[in-house]
Design an enzyme around this catalytic site. Structure first.
Site, short mmCIF file in Angstrom:
data_model
loop_
_atom_site.label_atom_id
_atom_site.label_comp_id
_atom_site.label_asym_id
_atom_site.label_seq_id
_atom_site.Cartn_x
_atom_site.Cartn_y
_atom_site.Cartn_z
CB VAL A 20 51.79 9.75 7.63
CG1 VAL A 20 52.16 10.81 8.65
CG2 VAL A 20 51.05 10.39 6.46
CB CYS A 21 51.40 4.45 7.04
SG CYS A 21 52.85 3.72 7.83
N PRO A 22 50.43 5.51 4.04
CG PRO A 22 49.40 4.95 1.97
CD PRO A 22 49.24 5.81 3.22
#
Length: 85
Positions: A20-22
């Site tokens: 998942v981001c980041p």
């Protein structure tokens, strides 16, 4: 961005579909930093934030997004092709 007539063979492929981001961009950036200019990185990523943020961040960091295509065998998975500058 999509140019299906040009098939590029990547030097390295990474799969960030479980991230998942980041972390999606962090993993992409770390891999690009280990590559030499002109090499091709293929990134397999999911729809949503990674699809929006990773290509934009790669471009902002000075590398070239060559292609972005939806993978035929899956819904919501994409192939991003990047040239290290």
């Amino acid at each position: 961005m999509s140019n299906s007539s040009q098939i590029l063979t990547p030097d390295i492929t990474i799969d960030i579909t479980n991230d998942v981001c980041p972390m999606t961009f962090v993993k992409t950036r770390l891999k690009l930093e280990k590559m030499t200019p002109g090499q091709i990185l293929e990134v397999i990523l999911k729809d949503g934030e990674p699809l929006k943020n990773v290509p934009r961040s790669v471009t902002e960091m000075g590398d070239d997004v060559l292609d972005l295509t939806k993978m035929a065998n899956d819904t919501g998975t994409y192939r991003l092709t990047i040239r290290k500058n």
